[in-house]
Design a protein around this motif. Structure first.
Motif, PDB file in Angstrom:
ATOM      1  N   LYS A  64      -7.162 -77.724-124.114  1.00 58.21           N
ATOM      2  CA  LYS A  64      -8.236 -77.586-125.107  1.00 58.21           C
ATOM      3  C   LYS A  64      -8.690 -76.131-125.215  1.00 58.21           C
ATOM      4  O   LYS A  64      -8.992 -75.649-126.320  1.00 58.21           O
ATOM      5  N   ASN A  65      -8.689 -75.416-124.091  1.00 61.11           N
ATOM      6  CA  ASN A  65      -9.198 -74.046-124.082  1.00 61.11           C
ATOM      7  C   ASN A  65      -8.137 -72.993-124.352  1.00 61.11           C
ATOM      8  O   ASN A  65      -8.440 -71.945-124.930  1.00 61.11           O
ATOM      9  N   TYR A  66      -6.889 -73.253-123.948  1.00 55.27           N
ATOM     10  CA  TYR A  66      -5.855 -72.220-124.034  1.00 55.27           C
ATOM     11  C   TYR A  66      -4.743 -72.542-125.034  1.00 55.27           C
ATOM     12  O   TYR A  66      -3.894 -71.694-125.286  1.00 55.27           O
ATOM     13  N   ALA A  67      -4.748 -73.752-125.579  1.00 56.22           N
ATOM     14  CA  ALA A  67      -3.858 -74.080-126.703  1.00 56.22           C
ATOM     15  C   ALA A  67      -4.716 -74.670-127.819  1.00 56.22           C
ATOM     16  O   ALA A  67      -4.365 -75.659-128.454  1.00 56.22           O
ATOM     17  N   GLU A  68      -5.863 -74.018-128.028  1.00 58.51           N
ATOM     18  CA  GLU A  68      -6.896 -74.537-128.918  1.00 58.51           C
ATOM     19  C   GLU A  68      -6.391 -74.789-130.339  1.00 58.51           C
ATOM     20  O   GLU A  68      -6.753 -75.783-130.972  1.00 58.51           O
ATOM     21  N   LYS A  69      -5.531 -73.916-130.837  1.00 62.84           N
ATOM     22  CA  LYS A  69      -5.056 -74.029-132.224  1.00 62.84           C
ATOM     23  C   LYS A  69      -4.244 -75.303-132.447  1.00 62.84           C
ATOM     24  O   LYS A  69      -4.174 -75.811-133.568  1.00 62.84           O
TER      25      LYS A  69
END
Length: 516
Positions: free
Chosen positions: A169-174
């Protein structure tokens, strides 16, 4: 539910550090921010804006004791307490707590928007806190090695699943909205006595005390929680029995010879399972457990039917009990159909590759960051050719030797010395028929590696990682590169955690990708 709340649980005195820290408050900058922790803090606060001038002191005095309520657990396993009346919503980070608990904590270090504190006392314990007498290790709360022994194994699994989900959720947000739900974490068959390697430390005697004839206790063990000092550890409950036996011997030797050490050292204790002489022809041969302390000595490890020899000081997974399950899952993911299917594939808890389960669309396997050949060797079945690539000449020599030990053909399985950033330049496998296993170090894949991966575009990718944050970051980097080149990219088939380190915050991530 009991009619009255449980009695307050006091942390043992060893867990409440002596106040020998510096009282000076340093000037803070944004470089002091722990990025992963900050994501959890922002989620707790509900926004990421601080009306706080870093030139002014933090809203606490050093060593100030506060009563706070724990709102959530950070991905570090530490508790987070929001204080809306301090510093526009300052957050206190406290170890060894459970959400919902009211605790007393002592502040000792400040960062941008949050402060770290030692746990002094649990005033109102959570109902799901493990009773003190039932905690696995008598050093828990003082030793920095484990973070989660105070919660049940079920709660540990739920926490680690959330860690994996938050990482993406935080590091592959896109791309998070397009990802499949994170699968439940695969449990370790054993939650204690599983660790086949530990590295205790000790410090040399103080020369000033030696000359004065002052008695000095020898501290041999691991770092204390929240402090840069060694905690004396006689036994580690998460280490295997033979490793703990080796620790007793090592402690006695160090204590006997401590005056000869001019500086401290880190010791190695690692389990090995050599074949008992005279049983080599048996299937399987008999083995004997020993504890190895020499970095250069050869370790023999068995993973299912496969044997791996490697130098004691080199990298190899430290929880042998879960390796058959991990490898069985990786093997299964490699052979998923390339076309989308709604038929679920049953999970595997062992290393097996029945002919009916193999995907014959994929004929070639590349094992990047192959080390001593763990995945390339155990997952070789069903592939026409397997190529492992590693930057270390010693690892390639080790992996090639393991091929011979397991009687595999060097014509179909081979290991190649090269920089992992350049591996695809030497691969002549058709990309549409090739699967790639990635198992990089904690820092993840380099930009050069991802660039080459996009240029090659393997049909299937199984990414194994000890750092789910960099794993998620690499997924976003990979998909961004594909889109920039006008390529369809990859579909994420599954994301699953594996609990290689019970009682700790760590979780291994496995992600499966299929080329579109």
């Amino acid at each position: 539910m009991s009619a009255e709340p449980p009695a307050p649980t006091a942390v043992p005195k060893a867990e409440a550090p002596a106040m020998k820290r510096s009282k000076k408050v340093k000037k803070l900058t944004k470089k002091d921010i722990d990025e992963v922790l900050m994501h959890d803090i922002v989620e707790l606060r509900g926004h990421n804006h601080w009306d706080w001038d870093p030139k002014t002191p933090p809203p606490f005095q050093n060593f100030e004791e506060l009563e706070v309520t724990i709102g959530s657990l950070a991905q570090s396993g530490e508790g987070l307490a929001l204080l809306p009346d301090r510093g526009e919503g300052w957050v206190l980070v406290v170890p060894f707590v459970v959400p919902g608990e009211k605790v007393k904590a002592r502040v000792y270090r400040h960062n941008w928007g949050y402060s770290h504190a030692d746990l002094v006392e649990v005033i109102q314990p959570a109902e799901n806190r493990i009773a003190k007498d039932d905690i696995l290790c008598k050093y828990f709360g003082a030793c920095a090695g484990c973070q989660l022994q105070h919660i049940s194994y079920v709660d540990q699994m739920n926490f680690k699943r959330q860690v994996v989900e938050n990482a993406f959720k935080n590091y592959a947000e896109k791309y998070f909205a397009t990802l499949p739900p994170v699968d439940p974490v695969s449990q370790s068959p054993i939650q204690s006595n599983y660790r086949t390697k530990i590295t205790p430390h000790f410090e040399a005697l103080n020369p000033k005390h030696q000359s004065a004839g002052t008695a000095q206790p020898v501290q041999i063990g691991f770092m204390q929680a929240g402090k840069r000092r060694i905690l004396d550890i006689e036994e580690c409950p998460i280490a295997t029995p033979i490793v703990n036996e080796g620790m007793k011997t090592m402690r006695a030797e160090v204590q006997k010879n401590i005056a000869t050490y001019k500086k401290g050292a880190t010791m190695l204790l690692r389990e090995s399972n050599p074949i008992v002489p005279g049983t080599e022809s048996e299937n399987p041969p008999s083995t004997n457990k020993v504890c190895v302390t020499d970095h250069k000595e050869t370790i023999t490890e068995w993973v299912g039917k496969f044997r791996f020899d490697y130098p004691a000081g080199s990298f190899f997974q430290n929880n042998n009990a879960i390796l058959p399950s991990l490898i069985g899952y990786v093997q299964q993911q490699l052979h998923l159909p390339l076309t989308s299917s709604t038929t679920p594939v049953p999970s595997s808890d062992s290393i097996s590759a029945s002919t009916s389960s193999l995907n014959h669309e994929i004929k070639y396997l590349v094992d990047a960051y192959c080390g001593s050949g763990l995945f390339g060797i155990t997952c070789h079945e069903g592939f026409k050719k397997v190529l492992g690539v590693e930057i270390s000449a010693a690892s390639i020599s080790c992996a090639t030797n393991n091929l011979v030990l397991n009687k595999l053909s060097t014509e179909t399985t081979a290991f190649h010395l090269d920089d992992a950033d350049k591996i695809f330049a030497h691969i002549d496998f058709p990309s549409a028929e090739t699967a790639l296993i990635i198992d990089p170090p904690r820092k993840g894949c380099s930009d050069e590696f991802l660039d080459q991966m996009v240029a090659f575009l393997p049909a299937r990718v199984v990414y194994v990682s000890c750092n789910v944050q960099t794993q998620a970051r690499d997924l976003q980097g990979l998909l961004d590169r594909c889109h920039a080149k006008g390529l369809p990219g990859y579909r994420v088939e599954a994301i699953r955690g594996f609990d290689l380190f019970p009682q700790t915050r760590h979780v291994e991530g496995v992600m499966t990708l299929t080329r579109l």
